[in-house]
Design an enzyme around this catalytic site. Structure first.
Site, PDB file in Angstrom:
ATOM      1  N   SER A 165     -49.362   3.290  43.062  1.00 27.33           N
ATOM      2  CA  SER A 165     -50.979   3.098  43.263  1.00 27.33           C
ATOM      3  C   SER A 165     -51.364   4.150  44.227  1.00 27.33           C
ATOM      4  O   SER A 165     -52.645   4.150  44.349  1.00 27.33           O
ATOM      5  CB  SER A 165     -50.946   1.794  43.871  1.00 27.33           C
ATOM      6  OG  SER A 165     -51.218   0.798  42.692  1.00 27.33           O
ATOM      7  N   SER A 211     -53.775   1.334  41.789  1.00 28.64           N
ATOM      8  CA  SER A 211     -54.837   0.603  42.472  1.00 28.64           C
ATOM      9  C   SER A 211     -55.655   1.041  43.303  1.00 28.64           C
ATOM     10  O   SER A 211     -56.681   0.744  43.843  1.00 28.64           O
ATOM     11  CB  SER A 211     -54.020  -0.809  42.721  1.00 28.64           C
ATOM     12  OG  SER A 211     -52.967  -0.571  43.811  1.00 28.64           O
ATOM     13  N   LYS A 243     -57.958   0.865  52.570  1.00 27.93           N
ATOM     14  CA  LYS A 243     -57.670   0.163  51.348  1.00 27.93           C
ATOM     15  C   LYS A 243     -57.963  -1.391  51.770  1.00 27.93           C
ATOM     16  O   LYS A 243     -57.465  -1.972  52.849  1.00 27.93           O
ATOM     17  CB  LYS A 243     -56.548   0.399  50.742  1.00 27.93           C
ATOM     18  CG  LYS A 243     -56.276  -0.306  49.468  1.00 27.93           C
ATOM     19  CD  LYS A 243     -54.891   0.071  48.549  1.00 27.93           C
ATOM     20  CE  LYS A 243     -54.604  -0.467  47.193  1.00 27.93           C
ATOM     21  NZ  LYS A 243     -53.559  -0.151  46.554  1.00 27.93           N
TER      22      LYS A 243
END
Ligand code: GLN
Length: 500
Positions: A184, A160, A85
């Protein structure tokens, strides 16, 4: 011998094959780099993508894996590709949190989790797309465009960590790292039909994770089956002298197979407050049949009431935005990232202009909300009350495990399956409501995971959330492993060509 197709192997099998020398790390890297390259236009999972640069940076790691093999040193993730990420630092690589403001920023050091991955023999393949600064539930707040769900491109991947979940679901990579402040990892895992774990607060070091809500943030694994999820979790977990909030407890390697092979003696509880308004009827049905499966495996299922969880959304959005407004103050155009090029500005105007140009709408909204709840005159009414309420929620959840003898709490991960792109972008509240079941675990600091439990009538995945007491990750993984035998992983979406 026919060549092995690495895509068909679990991460654990892939590592074993590389350790034995049946597969070369270099050819696995090329295979997966090609997949990412080919599938990129369909899903937009990766950002700052530069295949040649990634391949070049892998040379050293591929050599190290070869050397380990000659020395007969077993590496748990030898040659296993993983995507990271965009808010986790990898030395020399862009770490932009999917923000315009940080787009030119390259990390000066490796996060602790990255050092661990490198030492375990993993191949770092690219940065994944996300909501800007991890603020969002649909990956539509990225400065680099939304991620498309591999099960239906018109639907969101969740957020996210949408890029990480979609990359794993589409078999662009077998593993990915995400971060979870309020859901997330779990919510996109649920929307994309993969497995995601948010560890206990402090179980995984946050050193090198760009902070959003420091008292809530945790890094965690995403994978396509429970075994791989546990394998990656074991590499990530553990104490770290560079993160004072990391627990000193040394974790033992996860043992997946329960001696009995069933769930006898396990007390599973659903939460009454999570079964009411807003829960989609197909998701509810799916949970009911998951509970039936658990009963058949020998578990006892009960319902508990946790009345204060109803306050999770306001409490989370006060505390998380308060922490974010303080954490994001450092992005001023001087220390990191981009600076406004507008001429003739004094220092204060430059800060203002840089932040106005660099941050997206949702991030600005949250900074304003966070600044407001912390401001003199409102601090007691909002921040303090929310902080006190968080303690109530925490005690209420701990009480279920300690006093009511519950081993695992279950719920849907999200009230609906993946919604359509654009459907909620104009309505923050309806977007925030998609986190209604995931926030409590962050507020209480307890571990929680999501695994697939079926599909809806549109063919979109439905996620089951498991929550346990602090440091009970192994229990969650064991239950998930037993459940997975009856509800196997979802396989590869039809959109992915079988020959790549
Ligand atoms: N969707 C939640 C939010 O927008 C949670 C985000 C997260 O876990 N990073 O804040």
């Amino acid at each position: 011998m026919a060549a092995i197709d690495p895509t068909t192997l679990k991460a654990s099998e892939l590592a074993a094959a590389v350790n034995r020398g049946e597969l070369r790390a270099g050819s696995v890297a090329d295979h997966y780099l090609n997949r990412v390259e080919t599938l990129h236009p369909l899903f937009n999972c990766h950002i700052h993508w530069d295949k040649a640069e990634v391949r070049n940076e892998l040379e050293k790691q591929i050599d190290a894996i070869e050397v380990a093999r000659y020395a007969k040193k077993y590496l748990p993730l030898a040659g296993v590709p993983i995507s990271i990420k965009d808010n986790i630092m990898v030395e020399g690589q862009i770490a932009a949190c999917a923000s315009r403001l940080l787009a030119p920023h390259r990390a000066a050091y490796d996060a602790t989790v990255i050092q661990k991955l490198k030492a375990a023999g993993a191949l770092l393949i690219g940065r994944t797309n996300m909501d800007e600064f991890a603020m969002g539930s649909s990956n539509e707040n990225s400065a680099f465009g939304p991620v498309h769900n591999p099960w239906n491109r018109r639907h969101v991947a969740g957020g996210s960590s949408g890029g990480s979940a979609a990359a794993v679901a589409g078999s662009l990579v077998p593993l990915a790292l995400g971060s979870d402040t309020g859901g997330s990892i779990r919510q996109p895992a649920s929307f994309c039909g993969v497995y995601g774990l948010k560890p206990t607060y402090g179980r995984v070091s946050r050193y090198g994770l760009v902070a959003f809500g420091s008292s809530l943030d945790q890094i965690g694994p995403l994978a396509r089956n429970v075994e791989d999820l546990a394998l990656l979790y074991d590499v990530l977990a553990g104490p770290d002298g560079r993160d004072s909030t990391a627990s000193q407890r040394v974790p033992l390697p996860t043992q997946l197979a329960l001696p009995s092979g069933n769930l006898k003696g396990l007390r599973v509880a659903t939460i009454r407050e999570f079964m009411g308004e807003g829960l989609d009827s197909e998701v509810r049905k799916s949970l009911e049949s998951a509970l039936e499966t658990m009963r058949q495996l020998g578990a006892e299922t009960v319902e508990v009431s946790l009345p204060h969880l109803a306050a999770s959304i306001p409490v989370y959005y006060i505390l998380a935005t308060a922490e974010a407004s303080s954490n994001l103050a450092r992005f001023d155009g001087v220390r990191y990232g981009a600076r406004s090029q507008k001429p003739g500005l004094n220092l204060k105007e430059m800060y203002l202009q840089t932040r106005s140009e660099g941050f997206g709408r949702e991030v600005k909204q949250r900074i304003m909300l966070g600044t407001y709840v912390l401001s003199a005159g409102y601090y007691d009414a909002y921040y303090n009350r929310a902080a006190r309420m968080r303690e109530v929620i925490k005690r209420e959840m701990e009480g279920v495990f300690e006093k009511e003898g519950v081993h695992v709490l279950v719920s849907p991960t999200a009230p609906t399956t993946a919604f359509e792109l654009g459907q909620k972008t104009q309505d923050s509240l309806s977007m925030y409501l998609s986190d209604v079941y995931t926030l409590a675990a962050n507020l209480a600091g307890i571990p929680a995971m999501s695994q697939p439990m079926g599909k809806d009538s549109k063919g979109l995945p439905i996620g089951l959330q498991l929550m346990g007491p602090s440091f009970a990750e192994e229990r969650l993984l064991q239950v998930a492993y037993q459940f997975e035998r009856h509800q196997p992983p979802m396989g590869v979406p039809d959109l992915i060509p079988s020959q790549l």
